[in-house]
Design an enzyme around this catalytic site. Structure first.
Site, PDB file in Angstrom:
ATOM      1  N   ASP A 171       0.819  -1.214   0.000  1.00 25.25           N
ATOM      2  CA  ASP A 171       0.000   0.000   0.000  1.00 25.25           C
ATOM      3  C   ASP A 171       0.853   1.264   0.000  1.00 25.25           C
ATOM      4  OD1 ASP A 171      -2.026  -1.822   0.288  1.00 25.25           O
ATOM      5  OD2 ASP A 171      -2.880  -0.907   2.094  1.00 25.25           O
ATOM      6  N   HIS A 313       3.590  -2.314   3.208  1.00 24.14           N
ATOM      7  CA  HIS A 313       3.573  -0.942   2.704  1.00 24.14           C
ATOM      8  C   HIS A 313       4.840  -0.670   1.904  1.00 24.14           C
ATOM      9  CE1 HIS A 313       0.550  -0.996   5.827  1.00 24.14           C
ATOM     10  NE2 HIS A 313      -0.010   0.035   5.204  1.00 24.14           N
TER      11      HIS A 313
HETATM   12 NI    NI Z   1      -2.664   3.236   3.349  1.00 29.99          NI
END
Ligand code: NI
Length: 361
Positions: A171, A313
């Site tokens: 992400d 992430h």
């Molecule tokens: Ni996010």
């Protein structure tokens, strides 16, 4: 052409890239991967070359393009530019063929994206695309098969539904310093990932986003500005989703089909207005919090099982370090690393707008 050095047990493949006025030269697409100009732009030039040439083979690739306003140009070979990148006029049609003593052992298939659709495969020198009708080429795809083996399948790296698989998801990118490391590692082990990207970031990192597409990763939407959607009204929710899709499509030519909600946060208004399937996760590495590769590695490898969706992430160097250890180990354990859409398809699940999905067990 230089045929003297390359030697491999891997099958002969074609690699290629396109020039579009908006983006310049694309990244290199692997055999059988679709390569498209950014939305609204077109292909003005192309290059193609062969990889994995067997040591005893004499084979090269030759290609010819029909340039709008000019007609058919002289053929180019083995990585040379065909078209006219500086003039930026669109291609209208192409043809490609293998040459050399070993060419008869292979079939070369190719197609173009024109007028909003992919053409049928053209084979061994036939024309792909319609010339003289005011239509431009917006994408190219090519693949090599053994002679008379038939047309290539819809996608390479087909998933085997009978073997375990997981979806690695990243992400908050794009973030080239980490994303390119992730892709380098996945390329080594034949894995694919899903990148849920923030729309306002993609314009600054188009080259990385185009690489994701070229290498078969899934580009997906993490909203335009990473707003917590449960705090917004219907129109703002829709705008966050649609603007994110527009930004990604503008960068790489592919419109996302999956959404990840910032924070995973949702309420009835979010579910009603997102207009896309929403992909949650069932393994949370907390990599954003710990920024510690050991902890991220443990969070994945201590729990991983078939059908998992793993949350990481793209922003953190420690996550890149962790991926460099996770991917080889998952490969060793026999897991297929697939995109979220590949996993849903392999598990026979349809993905519906307005629904949440956190695993495919
Ligand atoms: Ni996010």
């Amino acid at each position: 052409a230089d045929h003297s050095t390359a030697s491999s047990d891997l099958p002969l493949q074609v690699n290629y890239s396109i020039y579009s006025p908006v983006q310049g030269w694309s990244g290199t697409a692997a055999d059988n991967q679709a390569l498209q100009a950014p939305y609204g732009s077109w292909v003005a030039a192309m290059r193609a070359n062969l990889i994995n040439i067997p040591a005893d083979a004499q084979v090269g690739i030759r290609y010819q393009v029909n340039l709008s306003g000019t007609g058919w140009l002289d053929p180019a070979e083995d990585g040379a530019e065909a078209g006219n990148a500086s003039a930026e006029a669109p291609l209208e049609a192409i043809c490609m063929e293998l040459y050399g003593a070993s060419a008869a052992s292979y079939d070369l298939y190719y197609k173009v994206y024109q007028n909003g659709t992919w053409t049928d495969w053209a084979l061994n020198g036939a024309v792909a695309g319609t010339e003289g009708a005011g239509l431009r080429i917006d994408g190219i795809r090519a693949a090599i098969t053994a002679k008379d083996a038939g047309a290539p399948q819809a996608a390479m790296n087909a998933v085997d539904p009978s073997r375990p698989m997981i979806a690695l998801t990243f992400d908050d990118g794009p973030q080239p310093s980490v994303g390119n490391r992730i892709m380098d590692c996945l390329a080594q082990y034949g894995g694919k990932a899903t990148f849920f990207m923030v729309g306002e970031r993609v314009g600054s990192y188009k080259t990385e986003v185009q690489r994701m597409v070229a290498e078969g990763h899934e580009v997906a939407n993490h909203t335009m500005n990473h707003k917590y959607l449960q705090k917004l009204g219907a129109a703002q929710i829709q705008a966050q989703v649609n603007n994110g899709n527009d930004a990604i499509q503008a960068a790489c030519g592919v419109r996302p089909t999956l959404l990840r909600l910032p924070g995973g946060n949702h309420n009835a208004a979010v579910l009603a207005n997102a207009g896309m399937p929403m992909i949650q996760w069932n393994v949370d590495t907390l990599d954003w919090k710990t920024r510690n590769a050991d902890k991220t590695v443990a969070a994945v490898l201590n729990h991983v099982k078939d059908g998992d969706i793993i949350l990481m992430h793209e922003l953190y160097g420690a996550t890149g370090d962790a991926v460099a250890r996770i991917v080889p180990e998952l490969h060793k354990r026999g897991f297929q690393m697939v995109t979220v859409s590949q996993m849903a398809a392999a598990k026979g699940r349809s993905l519906e707008a307005g629904k949440l999905y956190s695993s495919f067990h």
